[in-house]
Design a protein around this motif. Structure first.
Motif, short mmCIF file in Angstrom:
data_model
loop_
_atom_site.label_atom_id
_atom_site.label_comp_id
_atom_site.label_asym_id
_atom_site.label_seq_id
_atom_site.Cartn_x
_atom_site.Cartn_y
_atom_site.Cartn_z
N PRO A 145 83.47 85.97 17.26
CA PRO A 145 83.07 86.46 15.94
C PRO A 145 84.19 86.40 14.91
N GLY A 146 85.44 86.32 15.36
CA GLY A 146 86.56 86.28 14.42
C GLY A 146 86.88 84.90 13.89
N PHE A 147 86.11 83.89 14.29
CA PHE A 147 86.37 82.51 13.85
C PHE A 147 85.14 82.00 13.10
N PRO A 148 85.18 81.99 11.77
CA PRO A 148 84.01 81.58 10.97
C PRO A 148 83.63 80.12 11.22
N LEU A 149 82.34 79.90 11.27
CA LEU A 149 81.83 78.54 11.39
C LEU A 149 81.93 77.82 10.05
N GLU A 150 82.02 76.52 10.11
CA GLU A 150 82.07 75.69 8.91
C GLU A 150 80.98 74.62 9.00
N PRO A 151 80.05 74.56 8.04
CA PRO A 151 79.94 75.43 6.88
C PRO A 151 79.45 76.82 7.28
N PRO A 152 79.72 77.84 6.46
CA PRO A 152 79.34 79.20 6.83
C PRO A 152 77.83 79.44 6.81
N ALA A 153 77.09 78.62 6.09
CA ALA A 153 75.63 78.79 6.02
C ALA A 153 74.99 77.46 5.68
N THR A 154 73.71 77.35 6.02
CA THR A 154 72.94 76.12 5.79
C THR A 154 71.76 76.45 4.90
N PRO A 155 71.51 75.65 3.86
CA PRO A 155 70.39 75.97 2.98
C PRO A 155 69.04 75.65 3.62
N ILE A 156 68.06 76.49 3.31
CA ILE A 156 66.66 76.20 3.61
C ILE A 156 65.98 75.96 2.28
N ASN A 157 65.37 74.78 2.13
CA ASN A 157 64.80 74.37 0.85
C ASN A 157 63.30 74.11 0.95
N ALA A 158 62.64 74.37 -0.16
CA ALA A 158 61.28 73.86 -0.36
C ALA A 158 61.41 72.58 -1.16
N GLU A 179 69.91 64.75 1.41
CA GLU A 179 70.45 63.55 0.79
C GLU A 179 69.85 63.38 -0.61
N SER A 180 70.59 62.66 -1.45
CA SER A 180 70.11 62.42 -2.80
C SER A 180 68.82 61.61 -2.75
N SER A 181 67.83 62.04 -3.53
CA SER A 181 66.55 61.34 -3.54
C SER A 181 65.82 61.71 -4.81
N SER A 182 64.61 61.17 -4.96
CA SER A 182 63.79 61.49 -6.13
C SER A 182 63.02 62.79 -5.94
N LEU A 183 63.18 63.44 -4.79
CA LEU A 183 62.48 64.69 -4.52
C LEU A 183 63.18 65.85 -5.23
N ILE A 184 62.40 66.89 -5.48
CA ILE A 184 62.93 68.11 -6.09
C ILE A 184 63.06 69.16 -4.99
N ALA A 185 64.19 69.88 -4.95
CA ALA A 185 64.42 70.89 -3.93
C ALA A 185 64.67 72.24 -4.58
N LYS A 186 64.00 73.26 -4.09
CA LYS A 186 64.25 74.63 -4.51
C LYS A 186 64.81 75.40 -3.33
N ARG A 187 66.02 75.92 -3.49
CA ARG A 187 66.65 76.66 -2.39
C ARG A 187 65.94 77.99 -2.20
N LEU A 188 65.52 78.23 -0.95
CA LEU A 188 64.83 79.48 -0.62
C LEU A 188 65.82 80.55 -0.16
N VAL A 189 66.73 80.15 0.72
CA VAL A 189 67.67 81.11 1.29
C VAL A 189 68.76 80.32 2.00
N MET A 190 69.91 80.96 2.21
CA MET A 190 70.98 80.36 3.02
C MET A 190 70.90 80.94 4.42
N SER A 191 70.89 80.08 5.42
CA SER A 191 70.76 80.47 6.82
C SER A 191 72.13 80.46 7.48
N ARG A 192 72.59 81.63 7.95
CA ARG A 192 73.87 81.74 8.64
C ARG A 192 73.67 81.63 10.14
N SER A 193 74.63 81.00 10.81
CA SER A 193 74.56 80.83 12.26
C SER A 193 75.73 81.53 12.93
#
Length: 299
Positions: A258-271, A149-163
Motif C-alpha cells: 500500500p505504500g507504493f502508488p501505482l502508475e498511473p494512479p487511476a484509469t478513466p471510465i468514459n461514455a 486513442e484519438s478518434s472522431s468519437l466524443i468521450a465524456k468522463r464518468l469517473v476515475m477508477s483507482r486500482s
C-alpha cells in the motif's frame, strides 16, 4: 426560394441524379428545378453542374459546394430534431456496449431506476471486450475503461477508477508479504490479460517510475475471475477498488504494497458516442444518469 431551400434542392439533385426525379419528389416541373439551380449558380458566380441531355455531373466547384451544403442541411435537421425533442420523453431503442464486468458493476444497478423513469425507452446491452465500431454496429453509446486513442468519437468522463494490489490472507501467510515492488518478480502474480503483450506493473517512488515485469501461472480477461483467483490464494492481483471493496471489508482480500502508488494512479471510465453537434435525447439522459450514479456510488 430562401438559401437553405436552395441548398436542400441542390443536394437532392445530386442524390437523385436528375431534375426530373427531384421534380417528381417535390411535385414541381424539371424546368422549375433547373431554374432554381441556375439561380444558385448565378449567386455563386460559378457552375456547379455540367448538364447533358441525360445527366448532370458535378464540377470541381460543385463537389466542394456539395460537401458544405450537405453538412449544413444535416446540421439544420439535427438542430430541428434536438429542439423538438426537448419537450418529449426519450423513446426508442438505446443501444449500449460495455465490457461484461463493467456492465455488471456499473450498469446493472442503475438501469432499473433509469428504465422506470423513461418508460418509452428500451435498452439493448451488448457486452464485449472488443472496441466496437459504434457507427457500423449502430451503437448509441459505449462504456469504456482506459485511456482512449484519438478518434472522431466524443468521450465524456464518468469517473476515475483507482486500482490496488491484493492477495488472500492465506497466500500472504504462506509466501510472506512483499516489502518492495521488486519482490513481485519472484512471486506468483495474477494478470488481467486479453492479448499476448508482456504484463508490466508500474510503481511511482518519488519522481521515478519503476516498471516491474510480472510472471504468473494465471492470466484472464475477466475482473470477476481475477478476483476469485486472488481470493483462492493463487497469487497477487491488481484490481480496481470497486471490484474488491466488499472483500477488503470482509478480510477475504488484503492490500499489498500500500505504500507504493501505482502508475498511473487511476484509469478513466468514459461514455463514448459518435461525434455530432447534437446529441439524441435518449443518449443525453442516459449519460447524465450514468454520470450521476458513477459519481455517487462508483469510487
Amino acid at each position: 426560394m430562401d438559401d437553405l431551400t436552395l441548398l436542400r434542392l441542390f443536394v437532392q439533385v445530386v442524390d437523385k441524379g436528375s431534375f426530373s426525379a427531384v421534380a417528381r419528389a417535390t411535385h414541381t416541373t424539371p424546368s422549375a428545378v433547373s431554374r432554381q439551380i441556375s439561380r444558385l449558380e448565378e449567386d455563386l458566380g460559378t457552375r456547379l453542374l455540367q448538364r447533358t441531355t441525360r445527366q448532370q455531373v458535378l464540377t470541381e466547384a460543385g463537389e466542394i459546394y456539395l460537401r458544405h451544403a450537405r453538412q449544413i442541411v444535416e446540421d439544420t435537421e439535427a438542430a430541428r430534431r434536438a429542439v423538438s425533442q426537448l419537450g418529449q420523453d426519450p423513446s426508442g431503442v438505446l443501444r449500449i456496449t460495455a465490457e461484461a464486468d463493467l456492465a455488471h458493476a456499473l450498469l446493472s444497478p442503475m438501469l432499473p431506476e433509469f428504465l422506470a423513469k423513461y418508460p418509452n425507452l428500451r435498452v439493448q446491452l451488448h457486452t464485449s471486450a472488443k472496441m466496437e465500431d459504434l457507427i457500423d454496429r449502430g451503437i448509441d453509446v459505449a462504456i469504456r475503461m482506459g485511456h482512449l486513442e484519438s478518434s472522431s468519437l466524443i468521450a465524456k468522463r464518468l469517473v476515475m477508477s483507482r486500482s490496488l494490489l491484493v492477495a488472500s490472507p492465506a497466500f500472504l501467510a504462506n509466501n510472506g508479504p512483499p516489502s518492495h515492488p521488486g519482490d513481485l518478480s519472484t512471486l506468483p502474480c495474477l494478470s488481467f490479460k486479453t492479448g499476448t503483450e508482456r504484463t508490466i506493473w508500474r510503481f511511482k517512488t518519488g519522481d521515478e517510475v519503476r516498471d516491474v515485469p510480472i510472471a504468473g501461472r494465471f492470466q484472464v480477461g475477466s475482473l470477476v475471475l481475477l478476483r476469485e483467483a486472488a481470493k483462492s490464494g493463487l497469487g497477487i492481483a491488481m484490481l480496481p477498488i470497486w471490484t474488491v471493496r466488499d472483500d477488503l471489508d470482509a478480510g477475504t482480500l488484503q492490500p499489498v504494497l500500500p505504500g507504493f502508488p501505482l502508475e498511473p494512479p487511476a484509469t478513466p471510465i468514459n461514455a463514448v458516442y459518435p461525434s455530432g453537434r447534437f446529441l439524441a435525447s435518449k443518449v443525453r439522459v442516459f449519460i447524465d444518469a450514468l454520470s450521476l450514479w458513477a459519481e455517487t456510488h462508483f469510487k
